[in-house]
Structures are given as C-alpha cells and as structure tokens.
Scaffold this active site. Structure first.
Site, PDB file in Angstrom:
ATOM      1  N   HIS A 293     -16.084   8.269  -9.093  1.00  0.00           N
ATOM      2  CA  HIS A 293     -15.671   6.912  -9.458  1.00  0.00           C
ATOM      3  C   HIS A 293     -15.245   6.923 -10.915  1.00  0.00           C
ATOM      4  CE1 HIS A 293     -15.923   2.439  -8.886  1.00  0.00           C
ATOM      5  NE2 HIS A 293     -15.948   2.503 -10.216  1.00  0.00           N
TER       6      HIS A 293
ATOM      7  N   ARG B  40     -26.748   8.584 -10.981  1.00  0.00           N
ATOM      8  CA  ARG B  40     -25.862   9.656 -10.542  1.00  0.00           C
ATOM      9  C   ARG B  40     -25.498  10.618 -11.668  1.00  0.00           C
ATOM     10  NH1 ARG B  40     -22.020   5.842  -6.727  1.00  0.00           N
ATOM     11  NH2 ARG B  40     -23.597   5.614  -5.100  1.00  0.00           N
TER      12      ARG B  40
ATOM     13  N   ASN C 202     -10.426   4.243  -1.199  1.00  0.00           N
ATOM     14  CA  ASN C 202     -11.822   4.674  -1.338  1.00  0.00           C
ATOM     15  C   ASN C 202     -12.768   3.730  -0.611  1.00  0.00           C
ATOM     16  OD1 ASN C 202     -11.628   7.027  -2.774  1.00  0.00           O
ATOM     17  ND2 ASN C 202     -11.947   6.078  -4.774  1.00  0.00           N
TER      18      ASN C 202
ATOM     19  N   GLU D 106       0.853  -1.189   0.000  1.00  0.00           N
ATOM     20  CA  GLU D 106       0.000   0.000   0.000  1.00  0.00           C
ATOM     21  C   GLU D 106       0.888   1.237   0.000  1.00  0.00           C
ATOM     22  OE1 GLU D 106      -3.347   0.993  -0.163  1.00  0.00           O
ATOM     23  OE2 GLU D 106      -2.325   2.938  -0.093  1.00  0.00           O
TER      24      GLU D 106
ATOM     25  N   ALA E 238       4.084   0.714  -5.528  1.00  0.00           N
ATOM     26  CA  ALA E 238       4.456  -0.077  -6.702  1.00  0.00           C
ATOM     27  C   ALA E 238       4.746   0.875  -7.856  1.00  0.00           C
ATOM     28  CB  ALA E 238       3.316  -1.015  -7.073  1.00  0.00           C
TER      29      ALA E 238
ATOM     30  N   ALA F  25     -19.949  -1.043  -6.397  1.00  0.00           N
ATOM     31  CA  ALA F  25     -18.487  -1.075  -6.244  1.00  0.00           C
ATOM     32  C   ALA F  25     -18.081  -2.135  -5.229  1.00  0.00           C
ATOM     33  CB  ALA F  25     -17.948   0.286  -5.827  1.00  0.00           C
TER      34      ALA F  25
ATOM     35  N   GLU G 114     -11.765  -0.975  -8.666  1.00  0.00           N
ATOM     36  CA  GLU G 114     -11.932   0.250  -9.454  1.00  0.00           C
ATOM     37  C   GLU G 114     -10.854   0.398 -10.527  1.00  0.00           C
ATOM     38  OE1 GLU G 114     -12.456   3.833  -7.113  1.00  0.00           O
ATOM     39  OE2 GLU G 114     -12.783   5.040  -8.912  1.00  0.00           O
TER      40      GLU G 114
HETATM   41  P1  ADP Z   1     -10.863  -0.709  -4.599  1.00  0.00           P
HETATM   42  O1  ADP Z   1     -12.191  -0.198  -4.187  1.00  0.00           O
HETATM   43  O2  ADP Z   1     -10.799  -1.085  -6.019  1.00  0.00           O
HETATM   44  O3  ADP Z   1     -10.341  -1.736  -3.665  1.00  0.00           O
HETATM   45  P2  ADP Z   1      -9.500   1.445  -3.195  1.00  0.00           P
HETATM   46  O4  ADP Z   1      -9.428   2.864  -3.605  1.00  0.00           O
HETATM   47  O5  ADP Z   1     -10.365   1.101  -2.036  1.00  0.00           O
HETATM   48  O6  ADP Z   1      -9.900   0.579  -4.493  1.00  0.00           O
HETATM   49  O7  ADP Z   1      -8.063   0.898  -2.850  1.00  0.00           O
HETATM   50  C1  ADP Z   1      -6.956   1.064  -3.689  1.00  0.00           C
HETATM   51  C2  ADP Z   1      -5.711   1.224  -2.839  1.00  0.00           C
HETATM   52  O8  ADP Z   1      -4.552   1.113  -3.656  1.00  0.00           O
HETATM   53  C3  ADP Z   1      -5.628   2.572  -2.136  1.00  0.00           C
HETATM   54  O9  ADP Z   1      -5.425   2.389  -0.761  1.00  0.00           O
HETATM   55  C4  ADP Z   1      -4.423   3.249  -2.811  1.00  0.00           C
HETATM   56  O10 ADP Z   1      -3.729   4.111  -1.954  1.00  0.00           O
HETATM   57  C5  ADP Z   1      -3.579   2.055  -3.220  1.00  0.00           C
HETATM   58  N1  ADP Z   1      -2.631   2.294  -4.331  1.00  0.00           N
HETATM   59  C6  ADP Z   1      -2.851   3.008  -5.458  1.00  0.00           C
HETATM   60  N2  ADP Z   1      -1.762   3.004  -6.260  1.00  0.00           N
HETATM   61  C7  ADP Z   1      -0.811   2.258  -5.627  1.00  0.00           C
HETATM   62  C8  ADP Z   1       0.536   1.894  -5.940  1.00  0.00           C
HETATM   63  N3  ADP Z   1       1.130   2.281  -7.072  1.00  0.00           N
HETATM   64  N4  ADP Z   1       1.206   1.114  -5.047  1.00  0.00           N
HETATM   65  C9  ADP Z   1       0.616   0.716  -3.892  1.00  0.00           C
HETATM   66  N5  ADP Z   1      -0.645   1.051  -3.546  1.00  0.00           N
HETATM   67  C10 ADP Z   1      -1.365   1.803  -4.392  1.00  0.00           C
END
Ligand code: ADP
Length: 458
Positions: free
Chosen positions: A394, A284, A42, A34, A158, A438, A423
């Site tokens: 979204h 929406r 989200n 993360e 990442a 979602a 997402e």
């Molecule tokens: P979903 O609803 O699809 O699970 P979220 O927005 O709840 O999506 O979660 C996506 C997570 O991925 C977020 O906590 C975001 O900070 C994290 N994230 C986004 N890009 C990266 C990245 N490059 N490396 C690590 N974590 C990431």
C-alpha cells in the site's frame, strides 16, 4: 470523441464506485473510467475487512467500549503522527454510516459473529465481508452501477486533466486503443485511481530501500501515473516515501497470503531456527522489518486446527490453499515432525517453541512478546505452515486532500473541480496504514467526493 457529463470518476475500485454511485444518487449524470480490461483494482483482491468503531458485531463479542475517537487515535498513532487528524476524524466518524450503506443499500454481506483484530488497533473492529475478499464488495458495486445505469468504461485510460481559464478542472482527456476521448465534467472530476505499489520504478524513486528484491501484492493497474497527472494539474503529492510492505506474502509471486490471516486468531511466526521473533499482531511495518532481519529474509507462519477453526481461513481461501500447497510454499501435517521435515526447522526447537507457546496460552500470558489477544494452545494438530516474505502493498502517500476530499495545492488552496479519494490520496494513514483502514477510507471519502462533485454540477 467528446462526451459531456456532470461528474467524471477515474478508477473503478472501491473509491471510484462509491463516488460514482453517490454522485448518481445525488442527481448527477456520471461516468466511471477504468484503464484496465476489468474493474476492481486493489479493492477486488484485498481481504476487504473494514474498520468501524461501534459496529453491530462488536456487542456480540462483548466489545462495548470502542469509539470513533479511539479509532482515530489508533490510526494517527499507527501512522506515527504523520496523518491529518481532521481527515482521519472524518473517516472514523463516518465509518458506521458508510458500512451501513454498504450493507443495507449495496447489499454487501458481512460475517455476523466475527471481526478481525488487525495490528495497531486497540479494539477488535474490522467487519469481515463474506468470502474474506473484495469480491463481495465489487460484485455489489457493479450490480448497483448497472441498476443505476452508470456507464463503466473499461480499457479507458485517463491521461490528462483539463482545466478552464480560471483553473477549474472541467474534464479529462483519455485514451482507448490509441484513440483519444474527451470527457467534459460540468461539476468536476473525482480521482480514484489507487496507488503505485505495482510500479517498481516509482516505488524505488520515492523509497530507495524498497528495491528490486520486493515483489508486490497489488493489482497490475496499480501503477500510479495518475498521481503525476494530478501533480501536473497543480495538486501537491505528499508522504510519497511511505510505502507499506505487507509482511505475509508468497515468496514466489508476491501475492498476499490471506490464508495466513489465521495470525489474527493466534498463528505464530517462526524464523528458520524455529523461534518466534516478534509479536504477531504488530504493525505491518514492524513485522516486515523483523522478517527481513531473519535468516533468508523470510519466516514461517504456523497454526493448528484450534486456531484455524476460529476464522476458517483455509476454507475461506480454498483456492490459495490448493495453489500454495501445490507450489510447495505451504503444507498440512498431523504432527510437528512432519512440519519440521517440510520447513527444515530443527525439530527440537520447533517442539520447544510450540510447548512454550502452549504453556503461555491465554490473554496476558505471553512473556516473550506480549501477544495482545493471547496465544493459543498448539500442542494438538492438525498443523498448517506457510512460508512468507514481505511485499509492496500500500502506498500511503498521494494527493493532498482536505476533510471534504478536495484536492489541494502545495499552498493549501483547493483546486476547484478536483476531488480525490482512496489510495490515490496521501494524508490519512501517515507512515503506515493500519489493516482494515483502506476500505473505510475508500468508501467514506468516495461518497464524500461523489456527493460534492454532483452538487457542484447543479
Ligand atoms: P481504491 O482502493 O483507492 O479504490 P483501487 O486500486 O481499488 O483503489 O482502484 C483504482 C482503480 O483505478 C484500478 O482499477 C486502476 O486500474 C484504475 N486506474 C488507475 N489509473 C487509471 C487511469 N489513469 N485511468 C483510468 N483508471 C485508472
């Protein structure tokens, strides 16, 4: 620094946690990365309602004619026929199993006697987590990950997917505080990085209509760089221009006004002139467009205690109530005169509208906008009113996947070793994601991706 795992999951929101936990239970050695200092994305700040046809609450409300097929049709239609029906059908048919997994295995608590009826659905089918936010889910996800000993590494971003000479995704290059880390993934990588709604440049690039005037409801990490990472690894990005604005948000911060979810129980939307201008349970995109066509590009959401007592949103979102009231975005009144004074809506017209709504209370009586679940008598206070604008919410587009959550190239070929869920993917919701879909999407496809990646490591 290099470490070796069976499965690497990127992004600790609902999709990522679902994938990591499922992969672990399928016997894989898994890590969850993360980029933010805290997990949840989200998924955490969402209202977290989850659409499930044939769920256990429906019979208590006398709803016995729902089906995964109907849910799929609503989803497809709600996205103007641009979604992938194969993928949608998996989502709606696996929804009940996914919800039971959340309830029985993770311990997520849902309200036992109420559902949400989001716009665009033909049946009331959204399960409501206790507290009406994603906190309930994310807390249970985190607890389960701890119990299973899954490392969840925060502040780890990442940057690049690693492919071997045969084109298989075999790992991830990441950074933390400027240092580089390599995570090898024997089975593969699950991309669960969410959308790009909090990246205004990217939003405008793919949809110039959504410009600087729009704020966002999204968590700050929702910036979408990982979509480009997937693209560099050969994945096709599709439907990127379909970006949903949530109609009812705080004009100051852009945050979603969950307290105004009283709309699902009968709250009405008024323009500055004091008139209704749209069916409050519309999609929406329709609501957002309608609001932007009113004076000042905003609206007021008005309800009374009779409506408020149904889902108790004021109590469920006590923190919002306090903050919005303090900011002057919202107020509570005993009578309509006080509402007119606060909103500067002409008192005459406000009275007229409320009288007309009350006269048309009951299902099927709304001659003006055909409110699908029926208007409610609003002659008696207390009243609650909140000012609202649409903000970016979204992003429907993203990585093209198939019904097995495998990432695909522009030629429709599977990219071995790469799965995507949530997402970050782009084929489920078409032009417009329906409310409550979602959570169904992230849990169903998170589990599918995690399971498949774990199997591939064997
Ligand atoms: P979903 O609803 O699809 O699970 P979220 O927005 O709840 O999506 O979660 C996506 C997570 O991925 C977020 O906590 C975001 O900070 C994290 N994230 C986004 N890009 C990266 C990245 N490059 N490396 C690590 N974590 C990431």
């Amino acid at each position: 620094k290099t470490s070796n795992y069976d499965v690497v999951v990127i992004g600790a929101g609902g999709a990522g946690f679902s994938a990591a936990i499922t992969a672990r239970n399928a016997g894989a050695n898994v890590v969850l990365l993360e980029k933010m200092p805290a997990v949840g994305g989200n998924s955490l700040i969402s209202g977290a309602e989850m659409n499930v046809a044939k769920n256990w609450v429906q019979p208590k409300l006398g709803i016995n004619d729902d089906s995964p097929e109907l849910h799929a049709q609503d989803t497809f239609k709600g996205g103007d026929g641009k979604g992938d029906m194969k993928v949608i059908n998996v989502m709606t048919h696996e929804a009940l199993d996914a919800a039971k997994w959340c309830r029985d295995y993770l311990g997520v608590r849902f309200e036992d006697d109420n559902l949400f009826f989001f716009g665009g659905h033909s049946r009331k089918r959204a399960l409501i987590p206790v507290g009406h936010t994603g906190t309930e889910f994310i807390a249970k996800f985190q607890a389960k990950a701890d119990e299973l000993g899954i490392p969840v590494i925060t502040n780890m971003k990442a940057e690049e997917l690693i492919k071997d000479k045969d084109g298989r995704v075999v790992g991830v290059k990441a950074t933390m505080d400027g240092s580089e880390y390599t995570f090898n993934a024997k089975g593969g990588v699950v991309l669960a990085t969410g959308g790009f709604g909090a990246n205004p440049e990217m939003v405008k690039k793919y949809n110039p209509k959504i410009d600087e005037r729009f704020k966002t409801t999204d968590a700050p990490g929702t910036t979408g760089e990982a979509l480009y990472m997937a693209e560099r690894a050969g994945a096709e990005l599709v439907n990127m221009g379909y970006i949903q604005t949530y109609p009812i948000c705080d004009p100051i911060s852009g945050a979603i006004e969950l307290i105004a979810d009283a709309r699902f129980d009968g709250a009405i939307m008024l323009n500055q002139e004091g008139k209704r201008f749209v069916e409050e349970l519309q999609r929406r995109d329709v609501l957002s467009e309608a609001i932007l066509n009113q004076t000042g590009r905003y609206c007021w959401v008005l309800w009374n205690d009779k409506i408020g007592s149904i889902s108790n949103t004021v109590k469920a979102h006590a923190n919002e109530y306090e903050a919005f009231t303090k900011q002057g975005v919202m107020t509570t009144c005993d009578d309509l005169k006080c509402i007119a004074d606060f909103t500067k809506i002409p008192f005459d017209q406000l009275q007229k509208t409320v009288k007309r709504v009350s006269d048309m209370a009951g299902k099927g009586n709304d001659k003006d906008f055909n409110h699908r679940s029926g208007l409610v008598d609003m002659q008696q206070g207390k009243y609650y009113v909140i000012k609202a604008v649409p903000s970016t919410h979204h992003t429907m587009g993203g990585v093209r996947i198939n019904e097995k959550a495998e990432a695909l190239t522009a030629e429709g070929k599977v990219i071995p070793g790469l799965w995507a869920a949530g997402e970050v993917t782009g084929v489920t919701h078409g032009t417009n994601r329906l409310g409550g879909n979602a959570y169904t999407d992230i849990i169903v496809f998170g589990r599918i991706a995690g399971e498949a990646a774990a199997k591939a490591a064997k």
